[in-house]
Motif scaffolding. Structure first.
Motif, PDB file in Angstrom:
ATOM      1  N   MET A 120      13.999  -2.629   7.992  1.00 54.03           N
ATOM      2  CA  MET A 120      13.960  -1.241   8.442  1.00 54.03           C
ATOM      3  C   MET A 120      12.568  -0.650   8.267  1.00 54.03           C
ATOM      4  SD  MET A 120      16.583   0.753   9.549  1.00 54.03           S
ATOM      5  CE  MET A 120      18.024   0.340   8.579  1.00 54.03           C
ATOM      6  N   MET A 121      11.931  -0.948   7.139  1.00 50.44           N
ATOM      7  CA  MET A 121      10.575  -0.445   6.908  1.00 50.44           C
ATOM      8  C   MET A 121       9.598  -1.003   7.941  1.00 50.44           C
ATOM      9  SD  MET A 121      10.078  -0.602   2.778  1.00 50.44           S
ATOM     10  CE  MET A 121      11.570  -0.823   1.836  1.00 50.44           C
ATOM     11  N   GLY A 122       9.805  -2.282   8.284  1.00 50.63           N
ATOM     12  CA  GLY A 122       8.946  -2.884   9.299  1.00 50.63           C
ATOM     13  C   GLY A 122       9.091  -2.192  10.647  1.00 50.63           C
ATOM     14  N   LEU A 123      10.318  -1.894  11.010  1.00 50.25           N
ATOM     15  CA  LEU A 123      10.554  -1.207  12.281  1.00 50.25           C
ATOM     16  C   LEU A 123       9.861   0.158  12.327  1.00 50.25           C
ATOM     17  CD1 LEU A 123      14.348  -1.888  13.017  1.00 50.25           C
ATOM     18  CD2 LEU A 123      12.384  -2.824  14.247  1.00 50.25           C
ATOM     19  N   LEU A 124       9.792   0.820  11.173  1.00 50.24           N
ATOM     20  CA  LEU A 124       9.285   2.194  11.135  1.00 50.24           C
ATOM     21  C   LEU A 124       7.848   2.302  10.612  1.00 50.24           C
ATOM     22  CD1 LEU A 124      12.481   3.986   9.763  1.00 50.24           C
ATOM     23  CD2 LEU A 124      11.520   4.203  12.062  1.00 50.24           C
ATOM     24  N   PRO A 149      14.686   6.709   0.374  1.00 53.84           N
ATOM     25  CA  PRO A 149      13.298   7.080   0.056  1.00 53.84           C
ATOM     26  C   PRO A 149      12.314   5.919   0.170  1.00 53.84           C
ATOM     27  CG  PRO A 149      14.638   6.938  -1.949  1.00 53.84           C
ATOM     28  CD  PRO A 149      15.580   6.864  -0.789  1.00 53.84           C
ATOM     29  N   GLU A 150      12.836   4.665   0.085  1.00 55.29           N
ATOM     30  CA  GLU A 150      11.952   3.505   0.152  1.00 55.29           C
ATOM     31  C   GLU A 150      11.303   3.332   1.523  1.00 55.29           C
ATOM     32  OE1 GLU A 150      16.149   1.947   1.047  1.00 55.29           O
ATOM     33  OE2 GLU A 150      15.200   3.442  -0.244  1.00 55.29           O
ATOM     34  N   LEU A 151      11.862   3.974   2.557  1.00 54.05           N
ATOM     35  CA  LEU A 151      11.304   3.835   3.902  1.00 54.05           C
ATOM     36  C   LEU A 151       9.864   4.334   3.975  1.00 54.05           C
ATOM     37  CD1 LEU A 151      14.255   4.915   6.250  1.00 54.05           C
ATOM     38  CD2 LEU A 151      13.443   2.607   5.764  1.00 54.05           C
ATOM     39  N   VAL A 152       9.527   5.270   3.101  1.00 52.41           N
ATOM     40  CA  VAL A 152       8.174   5.832   3.109  1.00 52.41           C
ATOM     41  C   VAL A 152       7.125   4.756   2.848  1.00 52.41           C
ATOM     42  CG1 VAL A 152       6.610   7.405   1.894  1.00 52.41           C
ATOM     43  CG2 VAL A 152       8.958   8.120   2.406  1.00 52.41           C
ATOM     44  N   CYS A 153       7.451   3.783   1.992  1.00 51.36           N
ATOM     45  CA  CYS A 153       6.455   2.795   1.529  1.00 51.36           C
ATOM     46  C   CYS A 153       5.762   2.078   2.676  1.00 51.36           C
ATOM     47  CB  CYS A 153       7.126   1.770   0.609  1.00 51.36           C
ATOM     48  SG  CYS A 153       7.741   2.474  -0.935  1.00 51.36           S
ATOM     49  N   GLY A 154       6.547   1.524   3.591  1.00 51.52           N
ATOM     50  CA  GLY A 154       5.959   0.749   4.675  1.00 51.52           C
ATOM     51  C   GLY A 154       5.093   1.583   5.582  1.00 51.52           C
ATOM     52  N   ALA A 181       5.107  -2.607   0.915  1.00 50.55           N
ATOM     53  CA  ALA A 181       3.953  -2.273   1.754  1.00 50.55           C
ATOM     54  C   ALA A 181       2.982  -3.450   1.816  1.00 50.55           C
ATOM     55  CB  ALA A 181       3.249  -1.036   1.205  1.00 50.55           C
ATOM     56  N   ARG A 182       2.848  -4.194   0.703  1.00 41.76           N
ATOM     57  CA  ARG A 182       1.977  -5.375   0.696  1.00 41.76           C
ATOM     58  C   ARG A 182       2.526  -6.467   1.623  1.00 41.76           C
ATOM     59  NH1 ARG A 182       2.325  -6.988  -4.959  1.00 41.76           N
ATOM     60  NH2 ARG A 182       3.283  -5.029  -5.596  1.00 41.76           N
ATOM     61  N   ILE A 183       3.848  -6.575   1.677  1.00 41.06           N
ATOM     62  CA  ILE A 183       4.468  -7.549   2.581  1.00 41.06           C
ATOM     63  C   ILE A 183       4.215  -7.154   4.034  1.00 41.06           C
ATOM     64  CG2 ILE A 183       6.694  -8.419   3.421  1.00 41.06           C
ATOM     65  CD1 ILE A 183       7.705  -8.310   0.533  1.00 41.06           C
ATOM     66  N   ASP A 214      -2.291  -9.186  -0.524  1.00 47.85           N
ATOM     67  CA  ASP A 214      -1.736  -9.749  -1.758  1.00 47.85           C
ATOM     68  C   ASP A 214      -1.725 -11.274  -1.593  1.00 47.85           C
ATOM     69  OD1 ASP A 214       0.211 -10.899  -3.556  1.00 47.85           O
ATOM     70  OD2 ASP A 214       1.005  -8.900  -3.903  1.00 47.85           O
ATOM     71  N   PRO A 215      -2.355 -12.023  -2.506  1.00 44.73           N
ATOM     72  CA  PRO A 215      -2.428 -13.487  -2.343  1.00 44.73           C
ATOM     73  C   PRO A 215      -1.063 -14.154  -2.206  1.00 44.73           C
ATOM     74  CG  PRO A 215      -3.880 -12.749  -4.102  1.00 44.73           C
ATOM     75  CD  PRO A 215      -3.050 -11.555  -3.708  1.00 44.73           C
TER      76      PRO A 215
END
Length: 333
Positions: free
Chosen positions: A189-193, A238-243, A269-271, A309-310
């Motif tokens: 979901m974060m990726g989509l947004l 609330p986690e959606l904000v991160c991405g 967000a690093r992912i 991120d390595p």
């Protein structure tokens, strides 16, 4: 279909009476004489609707039986249990209820059991209905989010499908890191947004084929903050904000909007940062075509510990190396 009830009591007279009473009320009943027999039966058969368990028995008493029953995986750990007792004992009742017993019965067996079974059925049906509605709402929300992602991508003729691909790459990276299904759904979901903030960037800047001016680039750089403000309104996730807000931060601290570095950048967000960069390089853009796979791999490798991120960049390199035919990219054809 008759309800399946298991009755456990070491007294054959009481056991016989309970069977007669429950069968007469139309309930399918299994009689057992000890806690050990119950655990053996549960391990080899489907869980019953209800267990009626005597407290005082030789060997394992009812309390110990219930404790061991709750430790069984998949079977027995959620089956409702009612204790059978021949006398009022407040201390025993408190102990039994603390262990997870549903009730105590010392008389009026048929009526109490019937009510208990009806309550259990009602709870199961309600749980199933809640689960069904929750699933329907989640699917509807995902459809809305996917449609929004498509609308964002449509602002740029060269980024069709970008958000969906970033979401898929990010989900695969997270899967290889051991994320569970709920976490994977959240990452997707974060990726989509992640680019939702581009709604606030003028189309003429997004679609410009030439070099951006400093002023134009400054406007582009505002999309993470805009996205963060938009998604802050979804309080239940609330986690959606991160991405959206931090996918342009860099591991070395030279990113934007907040200049976060290393593990101060949220993991999701690093992912997404790695997934986003990979798709940007493997998609056609207004200013260039898809980069060769070897070039993409070299850029990801060079960015380890600097831009990325390595750990997550390393996983992306594994995915690239497995993609022998270079199919993991934008393929308009």
């Amino acid at each position: 279909m008759a309800e399946r009830i298991i009755v456990i009591d070491d007294d054959p007279v009481i056991l016989k009476e309970a069977l007669r009473s429950l069968k007469g009320a139309g309930m399918k009943t299994v009689a057992l004489k000890s806690g050990e027999q119950l655990l053996e039966y549960i391990s080899q058969n489907e869980s019953p609707e209800l267990i009626l368990l005597d407290i005082k028995m030789p060997g394992m008493d009812g309390f110990e039986t219930l404790i061991r029953l709750r430790k069984m995986e998949n079977k027995g750990n959620e089956t409702p249990v009612i204790f059978l007792t021949g006398q009022e004992d407040e201390e025993a009742e408190i102990r039994g209820l603390l262990l997870g017993a549903m009730d105590f019965i010392s008389g009026v067996l048929n009526l109490r059991v019937r009510h208990a079974v009806e309550l259990i059925k009602l709870q199961k049906n309600l749980a199933k209905e809640v689960e069904k509605k929750t699933k329907e709402n989640e699917e509807l929300f995902l459809q809305v989010v996917a449609s929004l992602a498509d609308a964002i991508d449509a602002k740029d003729a060269y980024t069709k499908g970008h958000s969906g691909r970033v979401a898929a790459y990010a989900r695969e990276i997270a899967r290889r890191c051991g994320y569970d299904e709920a976490q994977l759904d959240a990452v997707y979901m974060m990726g989509l947004l992640h680019d939702v903030g581009k709604i606030g960037v003028p189309d003429n800047i997004i679609n410009k084929t030439g070099r951006l001016t400093d002023e134009e680039f400054a406007k582009i750089k505002k999309h993470p903050e805009i996205g963060g403000r938009i998604l802050e309104n979804i309080q239940k996730m609330p986690e959606l904000v991160c991405g959206a807000k931090w996918h342009h931060e860099r591991f070395d601290g030279k990113g934007y909007p907040d200049g976060l570095s290393g593990f101060d950048i949220p993991e999701t967000a690093r992912i997404i940062a790695v997934a986003d960069a990979y798709d940007a390089m493997t998609s056609n853009r207004s200013y260039r075509n898809v980069l060769p796979q070897a070039k993409v791999r070299a850029e990801i490798e060079e960015g380890m510990g600097r831009q990325f991120d390595p750990r997550f960049a390393g996983i992306m390199l594994e995915m690239i190396d497995e993609d022998k035919d270079y199919t993991m990219r934008d393929r308009p054809d």
